[in-house]
Design a protein around this motif. Sequence first.
Motif, short mmCIF file in Angstrom:
data_model
loop_
_atom_site.label_atom_id
_atom_site.label_comp_id
_atom_site.label_asym_id
_atom_site.label_seq_id
_atom_site.Cartn_x
_atom_site.Cartn_y
_atom_site.Cartn_z
N ALA A 68 -21.58 -22.73 16.22
CA ALA A 68 -22.33 -21.56 16.51
C ALA A 68 -21.70 -20.46 17.94
CB ALA A 68 -23.06 -22.38 16.52
N CYS A 69 -21.22 -21.02 19.04
CA CYS A 69 -21.20 -20.20 20.07
C CYS A 69 -20.14 -19.58 19.82
CB CYS A 69 -21.43 -21.77 20.73
SG CYS A 69 -22.41 -22.70 21.55
N TRP A 70 -19.05 -19.44 19.49
CA TRP A 70 -17.91 -18.84 19.19
C TRP A 70 -18.21 -18.08 18.22
CZ3 TRP A 70 -13.03 -18.76 21.21
CH2 TRP A 70 -12.39 -19.68 21.59
N LEU A 71 -18.69 -18.08 17.43
CA LEU A 71 -19.04 -17.15 16.24
C LEU A 71 -20.52 -15.91 16.96
CD1 LEU A 71 -19.49 -15.79 13.59
CD2 LEU A 71 -21.16 -17.77 13.34
N ALA A 72 -21.65 -16.38 17.79
CA ALA A 72 -22.29 -15.48 18.91
C ALA A 72 -21.47 -15.07 19.39
CB ALA A 72 -23.30 -15.96 19.32
N TRP A 73 -20.53 -15.93 20.23
CA TRP A 73 -20.02 -14.82 21.46
C TRP A 73 -19.33 -14.15 20.80
CZ3 TRP A 73 -13.66 -15.27 22.22
CH2 TRP A 73 -14.11 -14.39 23.48
N LEU A 74 -18.82 -13.61 19.42
CA LEU A 74 -17.12 -12.77 18.12
C LEU A 74 -18.69 -12.39 18.13
CD1 LEU A 74 -15.37 -15.03 17.44
CD2 LEU A 74 -14.63 -13.99 19.11
N ILE A 75 -19.30 -11.94 17.85
CA ILE A 75 -20.35 -10.85 17.42
C ILE A 75 -21.45 -9.96 18.23
CG2 ILE A 75 -22.98 -10.72 15.96
CD1 ILE A 75 -22.67 -13.45 14.99
N SER A 80 -12.92 -16.94 11.24
CA SER A 80 -11.95 -18.03 10.82
C SER A 80 -10.78 -18.61 11.26
CB SER A 80 -11.67 -17.68 9.64
OG SER A 80 -11.71 -18.29 8.22
N ALA A 81 -9.96 -17.30 12.08
CA ALA A 81 -8.67 -17.56 12.53
C ALA A 81 -8.78 -18.76 13.69
CB ALA A 81 -7.90 -16.46 12.94
N LEU A 82 -9.91 -18.06 14.87
CA LEU A 82 -9.82 -19.01 16.01
C LEU A 82 -10.68 -20.26 15.54
CD1 LEU A 82 -10.80 -15.96 17.88
CD2 LEU A 82 -9.29 -17.11 19.04
N ARG A 83 -11.38 -20.18 14.48
CA ARG A 83 -12.45 -21.64 14.13
C ARG A 83 -11.12 -22.76 13.95
NH1 ARG A 83 -14.15 -24.04 18.10
NH2 ARG A 83 -15.08 -25.39 16.45
N ILE A 84 -10.14 -21.95 12.91
CA ILE A 84 -9.70 -23.52 11.79
C ILE A 84 -9.13 -23.68 12.45
CG2 ILE A 84 -7.81 -22.89 10.19
CD1 ILE A 84 -10.48 -22.83 9.16
N PRO A 85 -8.01 -24.08 13.42
CA PRO A 85 -7.21 -24.90 14.15
C PRO A 85 -7.40 -25.72 15.08
CG PRO A 85 -6.89 -22.39 14.52
CD PRO A 85 -7.62 -22.54 14.09
N ASP A 108 -10.82 -31.16 23.61
CA ASP A 108 -9.25 -31.20 22.85
C ASP A 108 -9.30 -29.89 21.69
OD1 ASP A 108 -10.73 -32.26 20.84
OD2 ASP A 108 -9.57 -33.61 20.48
N THR A 109 -9.62 -28.94 21.46
CA THR A 109 -10.65 -27.54 21.12
C THR A 109 -9.96 -26.55 21.96
OG1 THR A 109 -12.46 -27.40 21.02
CG2 THR A 109 -11.33 -28.71 19.43
N PRO A 110 -10.04 -25.10 21.99
CA PRO A 110 -10.14 -24.11 23.04
C PRO A 110 -11.50 -24.17 23.78
CG PRO A 110 -9.08 -23.16 21.11
CD PRO A 110 -9.45 -24.95 20.52
N LYS A 111 -10.88 -23.95 24.97
CA LYS A 111 -12.46 -23.83 25.95
C LYS A 111 -12.96 -22.80 25.98
CE LYS A 111 -12.32 -23.74 31.31
NZ LYS A 111 -13.09 -22.38 31.06
#
Length: 380
Positions: free
Chosen positions: A296-303, A312-317, A369-372
């Motif tokens: 949710a935080c990544w999506l809000a930042w990207l929006i 999707s490309a950033l979250r799938i890994p 262990d996931t991207p900062k």
Amino acid sequence: MEPVAGKERRSILIAGAGPAGLTAALELARRGFAPRIVDDSSGPTPVEESRALGVNARTLTLLSPSGVAERIVEAAQTIDRFRFHSGEKTLFELDARQVSGRFSAIRGLAQGHTERLLMAALASYGIVPEWQTAIMAGEIADLQRPEVTLRHPDGAMETVRPDILVGADGAHSVVRKAIGAGFPGEALEAYFYLVDFRYAEPIDTHFGEVSVLDPGMIGRLPVASDVIRYISTLEDFESRIVHPAAIAERIWASQFRIHFRHVEPMAKGNVFLAGDAAHIHSPAGARGMNLGIEDACWLAWLIAEGREQEYSALRIPAVKQVLKQTYGLTRLITMTNPLAIAARNLFAPLLLRFGPMRRTLLRSIAGYDTPKPPWIDWAE
Ligand SMILES: Cc1cc2nc3c(=O)[nH]c(=O)nc-3n(C[C@H](O)[C@H](O)[C@H](O)COP(=O)(O)OP(=O)(O)OC[C@H]3O[C@@H](n4cnc5c(N)ncnc54)[C@H](O)[C@@H]3O)c2cc1C
């Protein structure tokens, strides 16, 4: 807060006011958006029926800019140590405070409390979830300008065409089905059983414990200052619990089958999936809610950056990494082969004598262990 000119004028509809949906709404609101958030149920998760209770350090990092992390730290139980036992033998101990960064690796707070803290922060932007308002099933034909129908508490139907639709509507996501996405993966034979007990006398809540049995396990985690959660792979585990004090109340019990599934890609057009709508896995490692909050935080930042097509490309890994790790952990604690159990009990303590192995394990409990998150500039 009034939406400001530009990207923030886009209309955003969030389906689901669980931890993922509430976080998406809050992170968008604090960047000047005015999302609408709807939920089929009548209110947040009851506090006594906590599903997720581990709040990890990454989640606290992510919820720091909104001020929610501070509230969680005040309300949650600190977990200073983890102990792993086999019978009378201590296999190894971990000090959860030895992880780098501002927060210890993980804290315990009932999911219903976490949701209420998110809702209180969201309310300060004038946004309140619309309860008993469901997104109805149906195919979304135009993924660029998704059209969906909402059913209101009085039965009235409303058709909406948001610029962006976020499906945070849980494991049985209607939004996921509406965009024709599958949910591939597998269901394990294993079940997990849990029970929460309230005690009548003071208890030590500042540690987590896993007792590996032959076969099976019983885990113990604090839910509140007088409440402990026990979780096991054994149906008849309650008779094996060693209670730390007299029981005041058996609050809640549940059982669930373990699935490992994720959707790929996590977005189609302007429809985005977050949280359990996009991935489910075992509670081993306490990652589920935390991973959804991270989505949710990544999506809000990207929006806000106008880069949501990268979501999707950033979250799938990150999702694949967490599923792989929880799968391995689940296999380790659900194994039934006596030889494999003996090897695990011999080698796990040996490996965890090494500093780098302990650090790796602690970092994964912390969710590091996931991207900062690139929008938060302090070191983890
Ligand atoms: C027993 C158990 C223990 C767990 N322990 C942990 C743990 O310690 N740590 C951890 O991180 N995770 C844990 N989890 C997982 C965690 O509970 C979930 O990952 C988390 O709740 C997912 O949040 P979410 O917001 O994605 O989905 P949900 O919490 O499922 O929220 C989805 C929301 O969408 C709403 N909704 C559904 N359909 C519609 C519709 N058609 N229209 C509108 N709204 C709709 C629902 O009412 C719900 O409020 C555990 C899970 C279980 C079952």
